[in-house]
Motif scaffolding. Structure first.
Motif, PDB file in Angstrom:
ATOM      1  N   LEU A  38       0.671  -1.318   0.072  1.00  0.00           N
ATOM      2  CA  LEU A  38       0.002  -0.051  -0.151  1.00  0.00           C
ATOM      3  C   LEU A  38       0.785   1.560  -0.147  1.00  0.00           C
ATOM      4  O   LEU A  38       0.484   1.877  -0.678  1.00  0.00           O
ATOM      5  CB  LEU A  38      -0.822  -0.075   1.719  1.00  0.00           C
ATOM      6  CG  LEU A  38      -2.207   1.406   1.127  1.00  0.00           C
ATOM      7  CD1 LEU A  38      -2.897   1.503  -0.301  1.00  0.00           C
ATOM      8  CD2 LEU A  38      -2.717   1.191   2.606  1.00  0.00           C
ATOM      9  N   ALA A  39       1.636   1.066   0.712  1.00  0.00           N
ATOM     10  CA  ALA A  39       3.030   2.482   0.693  1.00  0.00           C
ATOM     11  C   ALA A  39       3.638   2.471  -0.815  1.00  0.00           C
ATOM     12  O   ALA A  39       3.395   3.898  -1.515  1.00  0.00           O
ATOM     13  CB  ALA A  39       4.084   2.326   1.808  1.00  0.00           C
ATOM     14  N   GLN A  40       3.518   1.450  -1.547  1.00  0.00           N
ATOM     15  CA  GLN A  40       4.281   1.783  -2.821  1.00  0.00           C
ATOM     16  C   GLN A  40       3.091   2.302  -3.891  1.00  0.00           C
ATOM     17  O   GLN A  40       3.405   3.650  -4.021  1.00  0.00           O
ATOM     18  CB  GLN A  40       4.218   0.771  -3.685  1.00  0.00           C
ATOM     19  CG  GLN A  40       5.394  -0.184  -2.836  1.00  0.00           C
ATOM     20  CD  GLN A  40       5.814  -1.379  -3.988  1.00  0.00           C
ATOM     21  OE1 GLN A  40       5.673  -1.663  -5.190  1.00  0.00           O
ATOM     22  NE2 GLN A  40       6.057  -2.485  -3.026  1.00  0.00           N
ATOM     23  N   GLU A  41       1.511   2.762  -3.127  1.00  0.00           N
ATOM     24  CA  GLU A  41       0.408   3.291  -4.336  1.00  0.00           C
ATOM     25  C   GLU A  41       0.601   4.879  -3.485  1.00  0.00           C
ATOM     26  O   GLU A  41       0.465   5.273  -4.201  1.00  0.00           O
ATOM     27  CB  GLU A  41      -0.035   2.638  -4.074  1.00  0.00           C
ATOM     28  CG  GLU A  41      -0.423   1.048  -4.907  1.00  0.00           C
ATOM     29  CD  GLU A  41      -0.323   2.173  -6.228  1.00  0.00           C
ATOM     30  OE1 GLU A  41      -0.855   2.720  -7.193  1.00  0.00           O
ATOM     31  OE2 GLU A  41       0.322   1.480  -6.907  1.00  0.00           O
ATOM     32  N   LEU A  42       0.916   4.789  -2.116  1.00  0.00           N
ATOM     33  CA  LEU A  42       0.876   6.351  -1.650  1.00  0.00           C
ATOM     34  C   LEU A  42       1.597   6.749  -1.857  1.00  0.00           C
ATOM     35  O   LEU A  42       1.433   7.931  -1.699  1.00  0.00           O
ATOM     36  CB  LEU A  42       0.108   6.384  -0.250  1.00  0.00           C
ATOM     37  CG  LEU A  42      -0.811   5.587  -0.100  1.00  0.00           C
ATOM     38  CD1 LEU A  42      -1.330   5.134   1.765  1.00  0.00           C
ATOM     39  CD2 LEU A  42      -2.532   5.727  -0.409  1.00  0.00           C
ATOM     40  N   THR A  43       2.737   6.745  -1.998  1.00  0.00           N
ATOM     41  CA  THR A  43       4.312   7.083  -1.742  1.00  0.00           C
ATOM     42  C   THR A  43       4.873   7.550  -3.489  1.00  0.00           C
ATOM     43  O   THR A  43       5.989   7.853  -3.169  1.00  0.00           O
ATOM     44  CB  THR A  43       5.222   6.749  -0.699  1.00  0.00           C
ATOM     45  OG1 THR A  43       5.465   5.376  -0.924  1.00  0.00           O
ATOM     46  CG2 THR A  43       4.064   6.867   0.518  1.00  0.00           C
ATOM     47  N   LYS A  44       4.398   6.574  -3.759  1.00  0.00           N
ATOM     48  CA  LYS A  44       5.331   6.467  -5.455  1.00  0.00           C
ATOM     49  C   LYS A  44       6.844   6.360  -5.166  1.00  0.00           C
ATOM     50  O   LYS A  44       7.278   6.014  -5.823  1.00  0.00           O
ATOM     51  CB  LYS A  44       4.738   7.801  -6.092  1.00  0.00           C
ATOM     52  CG  LYS A  44       4.166   7.979  -6.347  1.00  0.00           C
ATOM     53  CD  LYS A  44       2.462   6.877  -6.557  1.00  0.00           C
ATOM     54  CE  LYS A  44       1.331   7.044  -7.285  1.00  0.00           C
ATOM     55  NZ  LYS A  44       0.691   6.000  -6.857  1.00  0.00           N
ATOM     56  N   LEU A  45       7.036   5.365  -4.005  1.00  0.00           N
ATOM     57  CA  LEU A  45       8.679   4.949  -3.708  1.00  0.00           C
ATOM     58  C   LEU A  45       8.660   3.472  -3.750  1.00  0.00           C
ATOM     59  O   LEU A  45       7.523   2.377  -3.494  1.00  0.00           O
ATOM     60  CB  LEU A  45       8.777   4.960  -2.200  1.00  0.00           C
ATOM     61  CG  LEU A  45       8.930   6.506  -1.568  1.00  0.00           C
ATOM     62  CD1 LEU A  45       9.177   6.306   0.281  1.00  0.00           C
ATOM     63  CD2 LEU A  45       9.426   6.665  -2.602  1.00  0.00           C
TER      64      LEU A  45
END
Length: 161
Positions: A38-45
């Motif tokens: 989910l962090a990948q989607e929200l932060t684009k990291l």
């Protein structure tokens, strides 16, 4: 429970789609676990960046969430802050990592709830689908435009038919 909003719902749904189509998933990898995806989607990291940031401190997602300090300057804390900006809470993230939010679990059958495994891709997908559905329903109910009759009833105006 997270603040229901279209951006968060869309990010959860994109995460589900990526997991369904074979995105990297590894519960023990800070960038490819439940929160990491989910962090990948929200932060684009990238998953590797998220993992590298997390390794600058001790512990898994749950431990790092306990130690979260928005003014620490640690990249992991900055990333968590960005996730919180989307309407999530620290508790939401902890529950996501463990698949344990009581409100989400209450939407599942007892059998499914009792069988959930925090490090199983299919269970993470199911949990996130249930969560996204719940958030979507909440957002719709909070943002629906009342019909003319509903407005008149609220104002106690006689309805003329």
């Amino acid at each position: 429970m997270a603040k229901a909003n279209p951006e968060l719902i869309a990010a959860i749904e994109r995460t589900i789609a990526k997991l369904q189509h074979g995105a990297a998933y590894q519960w023990g990898h800070m960038g490819a676990c439940n929160c990491g995806n989910l962090a990948q989607e929200l932060t684009k990291l990238s998953k590797d960046d998220i993992h590298r940031f997390a390794m600058q401190r001790h512990g898994d997602w749950n431990e790092q969430l306990i130690d979260y300090c928005p003014s620490s300057g640690y990249p992991m804390d900055l990333m968590v802050s960005k996730m919180l900006d989307f309407g999530l809470s620290i508790e939401d993230l902890g529950h996501l990592e463990r698949l344990s939010d009581p409100e989400i679990l209450s939407q599942m059958t007892k059998e499914k709830r009792d069988q959930l495994n925090k490090n199983c891709r299919e269970d993470v997908i199911f949990y996130m689908q249930t969560w996204a559905k719940q958030l979507r329903e909440k957002w719709i109910s909070e943002n629906s435009i009342p019909t003319k009759i509903e407005r008149e009833k609220k104002l106690k105006i006689p309805v003329l038919v």
